[in-house]
Motif scaffolding. Structure first.
Motif, PDB file in Angstrom:
ATOM      1  N   GLU A 197     -17.001  -4.685 -62.080  1.00  0.00           N
ATOM      2  CA  GLU A 197     -16.088  -5.814 -62.122  1.00  0.00           C
ATOM      3  C   GLU A 197     -15.936  -6.438 -60.742  1.00  0.00           C
ATOM      4  O   GLU A 197     -15.916  -5.733 -59.721  1.00  0.00           O
ATOM      5  CB  GLU A 197     -14.729  -5.389 -62.683  1.00  0.00           C
ATOM      6  CG  GLU A 197     -14.797  -4.936 -64.136  1.00  0.00           C
ATOM      7  CD  GLU A 197     -13.420  -4.787 -64.750  1.00  0.00           C
ATOM      8  OE1 GLU A 197     -12.420  -4.815 -64.006  1.00  0.00           O
ATOM      9  OE2 GLU A 197     -13.356  -4.633 -65.992  1.00  0.00           O
ATOM     10  N   TYR A 198     -15.811  -7.762 -60.742  1.00  0.00           N
ATOM     11  CA  TYR A 198     -15.695  -8.509 -59.489  1.00  0.00           C
ATOM     12  C   TYR A 198     -14.543  -9.502 -59.599  1.00  0.00           C
ATOM     13  O   TYR A 198     -14.181  -9.958 -60.688  1.00  0.00           O
ATOM     14  CB  TYR A 198     -16.985  -9.277 -59.192  1.00  0.00           C
ATOM     15  CG  TYR A 198     -18.194  -8.386 -58.992  1.00  0.00           C
ATOM     16  CD1 TYR A 198     -18.568  -7.988 -57.715  1.00  0.00           C
ATOM     17  CD2 TYR A 198     -18.967  -7.958 -60.071  1.00  0.00           C
ATOM     18  CE1 TYR A 198     -19.692  -7.181 -57.507  1.00  0.00           C
ATOM     19  CE2 TYR A 198     -20.079  -7.149 -59.882  1.00  0.00           C
ATOM     20  CZ  TYR A 198     -20.439  -6.769 -58.604  1.00  0.00           C
ATOM     21  OH  TYR A 198     -21.530  -5.955 -58.425  1.00  0.00           O
ATOM     22  N   GLN A 199     -13.990  -9.829 -58.441  1.00  0.00           N
ATOM     23  CA  GLN A 199     -12.969 -10.866 -58.369  1.00  0.00           C
ATOM     24  C   GLN A 199     -13.530 -12.015 -57.552  1.00  0.00           C
ATOM     25  O   GLN A 199     -13.968 -11.844 -56.404  1.00  0.00           O
ATOM     26  CB  GLN A 199     -11.689 -10.337 -57.718  1.00  0.00           C
ATOM     27  CG  GLN A 199     -10.581 -11.373 -57.659  1.00  0.00           C
ATOM     28  CD  GLN A 199      -9.302 -10.818 -57.050  1.00  0.00           C
ATOM     29  OE1 GLN A 199      -9.228  -9.631 -56.737  1.00  0.00           O
ATOM     30  NE2 GLN A 199      -8.295 -11.666 -56.889  1.00  0.00           N
ATOM     31  N   SER A 200     -13.526 -13.189 -58.143  1.00  0.00           N
ATOM     32  CA  SER A 200     -14.100 -14.359 -57.482  1.00  0.00           C
ATOM     33  C   SER A 200     -13.057 -15.054 -56.618  1.00  0.00           C
ATOM     34  O   SER A 200     -11.886 -15.188 -57.013  1.00  0.00           O
ATOM     35  CB  SER A 200     -14.651 -15.340 -58.521  1.00  0.00           C
ATOM     36  OG  SER A 200     -15.657 -14.732 -59.306  1.00  0.00           O
ATOM     37  N   THR A 201     -13.481 -15.495 -55.448  1.00  0.00           N
ATOM     38  CA  THR A 201     -12.609 -16.283 -54.565  1.00  0.00           C
ATOM     39  C   THR A 201     -13.250 -17.650 -54.337  1.00  0.00           C
ATOM     40  O   THR A 201     -14.484 -17.780 -54.302  1.00  0.00           O
ATOM     41  CB  THR A 201     -12.405 -15.572 -53.218  1.00  0.00           C
ATOM     42  OG1 THR A 201     -13.669 -15.406 -52.568  1.00  0.00           O
ATOM     43  CG2 THR A 201     -11.751 -14.207 -53.419  1.00  0.00           C
ATOM     44  N   ASN A 217     -17.886 -13.144 -54.462  1.00  0.00           N
ATOM     45  CA  ASN A 217     -17.448 -12.229 -55.510  1.00  0.00           C
ATOM     46  C   ASN A 217     -17.172 -10.877 -54.870  1.00  0.00           C
ATOM     47  O   ASN A 217     -18.071 -10.257 -54.283  1.00  0.00           O
ATOM     48  CB  ASN A 217     -18.523 -12.085 -56.599  1.00  0.00           C
ATOM     49  CG  ASN A 217     -18.633 -13.319 -57.469  1.00  0.00           C
ATOM     50  OD1 ASN A 217     -17.623 -13.917 -57.815  1.00  0.00           O
ATOM     51  ND2 ASN A 217     -19.852 -13.703 -57.819  1.00  0.00           N
ATOM     52  N   THR A 232     -14.464  -4.987 -57.388  1.00  0.00           N
ATOM     53  CA  THR A 232     -13.135  -4.387 -57.573  1.00  0.00           C
ATOM     54  C   THR A 232     -13.184  -3.011 -58.229  1.00  0.00           C
ATOM     55  O   THR A 232     -12.165  -2.331 -58.307  1.00  0.00           O
ATOM     56  CB  THR A 232     -12.239  -5.306 -58.421  1.00  0.00           C
ATOM     57  OG1 THR A 232     -12.854  -5.530 -59.694  1.00  0.00           O
ATOM     58  CG2 THR A 232     -12.015  -6.642 -57.719  1.00  0.00           C
TER      59      THR A 232
END
Length: 244
Positions: free
Chosen positions: A102-106, A116, A119
Motif C-alpha cells: 500500500e502507498y500514500q500519494s502526495t 508515492n 505505508t
C-alpha cells in the motif's frame, strides 16, 4: 389444328394437376393446424438444507513478517471461536493469503503527483463455513461482531442458502407441470366438442427459484436465489396435442 388440340390437352392436365396439389396441400395444412397448445405449471415451496457463510479478516504492518504473524494469530482466534460455537474443523475452510503493498500519494500545489510513499503491507484471508445445520450457522453469522470485539478486523458476508435435493425436486415438478398441461388440454377439447389425439410436441420451460413471498423478477434464462432460506421453485411444460 392437331397442334392446337395438343396444347389445350396439356393446359387442361396442368390445371387439373395443380388443382389437386393445391387441394391436397390445403388439407394437410388444416391437419397440421388442428392442434391444441397448452402450458402447465409445476410449483413448490421448500426450505434450504445447506448454508454457506463467508467472512474475511485483514492485518496491516510495515513489514511482511509482522503482518503474517498478526494474521496467523487472528486465524487461530477465529478457529477457537468457531470451535466454541460447535463448528467442526472439517466445516471450516481458510483460503490462501492475499497481500498488497500500500502507498500514500502526495501531490504538489498544482495537483500533480509528487510521490508515492510506501505505508506497509496489507494481508487478507477468507474463511468459509459450509454446513447442513442451517439455523445454527445463520445465528452464528449474526454474532460475528464478537470477533470484532476481540480485536479482529473481521468482515462478514450474508449467508447463502442451497438445496441438496434439487435434482429430485425438479423431476417431481416436471411431472406436476406435465399433468397440469394435460388436464388443461383435455378440458379445452371437451368444451370444444373435440377429443385429444396424439401428443405431437413437448417443451420444458425455464426452471426458476426465487425467495418465498418476494417481489423478485423472473428471468428469461432462469433465476437461482441464494439469499433466502425459504424458496419457491417453478417450472413450465408446454404440450401440443393433435385434435381429432
Amino acid at each position: 389444328m392437331l397442334k392446337n388440340n395438343l396444347n389445350v390437352i396439356i393446359i387442361a392436365v396442368a390445371i387439373i394437376t395443380s388443382s389437386y396439389l393445391f387441394s391436397n396441400a390445403f388439407q394437410n395444412r388444416n391437419k397440421n393446424t388442428d392442434t391444441i397448445s397448452v402450458t402447465g405449471l409445476g410449483k413448490t415451496d421448500f426450505v434450504s438444507d445447506l448454508i454457506v457463510w463467508n467472512g474475511s479478516f485483514s492485518r496491516k504492518s510495515s513489514t511482511l513478517k509482522e503482518a503474517y504473524a498478526s494474521l496467523d494469530a487472528d486465524r487461530d482466534k477465529i478457529k477457537s471461536y468457531l470451535s466454541s460455537k460447535g463448528i467442526a474443523p472439517n466445516e471450516i475452510v481458510f483460503s490462501a493469503v492475499n497481500f498488497n503493498k500500500e502507498y500514500q500519494s502526495t501531490y504538489n500545489e498544482n495537483g500533480t503527483l509528487r510521490e508515492n510513499i510506501f505505508t506497509g503491507f496489507s494481508l487478507t484471508q477468507s474463511v468459509s463455513i459450509q454446513s447442513k445445520e442451517v439455523n445454527k450457522i445463520e445465528e452464528l453469522s449474526r454474532q460475528s461482531s464478537e470477533l470484532i470485539n476481540s480485536g479482529i478486523e473481521f468482515y462478514s458476508s450474508a449467508p447463502e442458502y442451497y438445496y441438496t435435493k434439487l435434482a429430485e425436486l425438479k423431476i417431481k415438478m416436471i411431472a406436476e407441470a406435465t399433468k397440469d398441461a394435460s388436464t388443461r388440454a383435455k378440458s379445452i377439447a371437451e368444451n370444444a366438442d373435440a377429443s385429444l389425439g396424439n401428443l405431437k410436441k413437448s417443451d420444458m420451460g425455464v426452471f426458476q427459484i426465487i425467495g418465498q413471498n418476494s417481489s423478485e423478477d423472473y428471468s428469461y434464462g432462469g433465476s437461482f436465489n441464494t439469499q433466502s432460506k425459504n424458496k419457491t421453485a417453478t417450472i413450465t411444460v408446454k404440450l401440443v396435442y393433435q385434435v381429432d
